[in-house]
Design an enzyme around this catalytic site. Structure first.
Site, short mmCIF file in Angstrom:
data_model
loop_
_atom_site.label_atom_id
_atom_site.label_comp_id
_atom_site.label_asym_id
_atom_site.label_seq_id
_atom_site.Cartn_x
_atom_site.Cartn_y
_atom_site.Cartn_z
CG HIS A 1 -0.31 -0.26 2.51
ND1 HIS A 1 0.05 -1.52 2.92
CD2 HIS A 1 0.05 0.58 3.51
CE1 HIS A 1 0.60 -1.46 4.11
NE2 HIS A 1 0.63 -0.19 4.50
CG HIS B 1 1.09 5.06 4.12
ND1 HIS B 1 0.14 5.00 5.12
CD2 HIS B 1 1.80 3.92 4.21
CE1 HIS B 1 0.30 3.87 5.80
NE2 HIS B 1 1.30 3.19 5.27
P1 5GP Z 1 1.62 0.11 7.39
O1 5GP Z 1 2.20 0.36 8.75
O2 5GP Z 1 1.42 -1.35 7.12
O3 5GP Z 1 2.37 0.82 6.31
O4 5GP Z 1 0.23 0.83 7.40
C1 5GP Z 1 -0.98 0.17 7.54
C2 5GP Z 1 -2.03 1.24 7.60
O5 5GP Z 1 -3.29 0.64 7.46
C3 5GP Z 1 -2.04 1.98 8.93
O6 5GP Z 1 -1.84 3.38 8.66
C4 5GP Z 1 -3.41 1.70 9.51
O7 5GP Z 1 -3.97 2.80 10.16
C5 5GP Z 1 -4.20 1.27 8.31
N1 5GP Z 1 -5.23 0.29 8.59
C6 5GP Z 1 -5.09 -0.82 9.35
N2 5GP Z 1 -6.25 -1.51 9.37
C7 5GP Z 1 -7.12 -0.81 8.61
C8 5GP Z 1 -8.49 -1.03 8.26
O8 5GP Z 1 -9.14 -2.00 8.64
N3 5GP Z 1 -9.07 -0.09 7.46
C9 5GP Z 1 -8.39 0.99 7.02
N4 5GP Z 1 -9.05 1.85 6.25
N5 5GP Z 1 -7.10 1.23 7.32
C10 5GP Z 1 -6.48 0.33 8.12
#
Ligand code: 5GP
Ligand code: ZN
Length: 140
Positions: A100, A102
């Site tokens: 993903h 951001h």
């Molecule tokens: P990472 O740390 O893996 O780069 O970021 C994962 C992101 O996914 C985090 O910013 C977190 O807030 C978001 N996230 C986690 N679970 C969910 C969810 O169920 N729905 C949405 N919309 N975002 C999520």
């Protein structure tokens, strides 16, 4: 689809999300725990864990979606800057193992730093040595 992956569950409508953009290969939705108003994540619909795993033909569509969403989110949030990044792998902070991107709207007075503030762990290797190591892998 990976059964236990929350982002796959969002793609397959098993988990709710606030979608802001969708096309054949890509979905963009609001981060549930935003770092700034308008914090959005853009994902390939296919379960791909890391950037290196993304098939070449999906790379263009993903980053085209990132470009479009960035433009619209900036307009909607009335900002003219964004930090765009990927936590690529667990050690880099990737909590959700589905690639993903951001998109985080930024303001001059938001108190945040740039990508240069993430880590300061440069070791003893010279730039010459680092370049040689990477070139070796390319040549392998
Ligand atoms: P990472 O740390 O893996 O780069 O970021 C994962 C992101 O996914 C985090 O910013 C977190 O807030 C978001 N996230 C986690 N679970 C969910 C969810 O169920 N729905 C949405 N919309 N975002 C999520
Ligand atoms: Zn997934």
């Amino acid at each position: 689809m990976s059964e236990n992956c929350i982002f796959c569950q969002i793609v397959n409508d098993r988990l709710e999300s606030r979608t802001v953009y969708e096309d054949e290969l890509t979905l963009a939705f609001l981060d549930v725990n935003p770092l700034a108003p308008g914090h959005t994540v853009v994902i390939p619909k296919a379960h791909i864990e890391r950037l290196e795993d993304l098939p070449t033909e999906q790379m263009g569509p993903l980053f085209e979606a990132v470009r479009r969403v960035t433009d619209k989110v900036q307009q909607a949030m009335k900002v003219d800057a964004t930090t765009i990044g990927i936590n690529n792998g667990r050690a880099a902070g990737q909590a959700v193992p589905h690639l993903h991107v951001h998109i985080i709207p930024r303001r001059a007075d938001d108190g945040g730093g740039s990508l240069h503030s993430i880590v300061h762990s440069n070791g003893p290797l010279s730039l010459d040595e680092v370049q040689r190591l990477i070139q070796q892998v390319f040549g392998a």
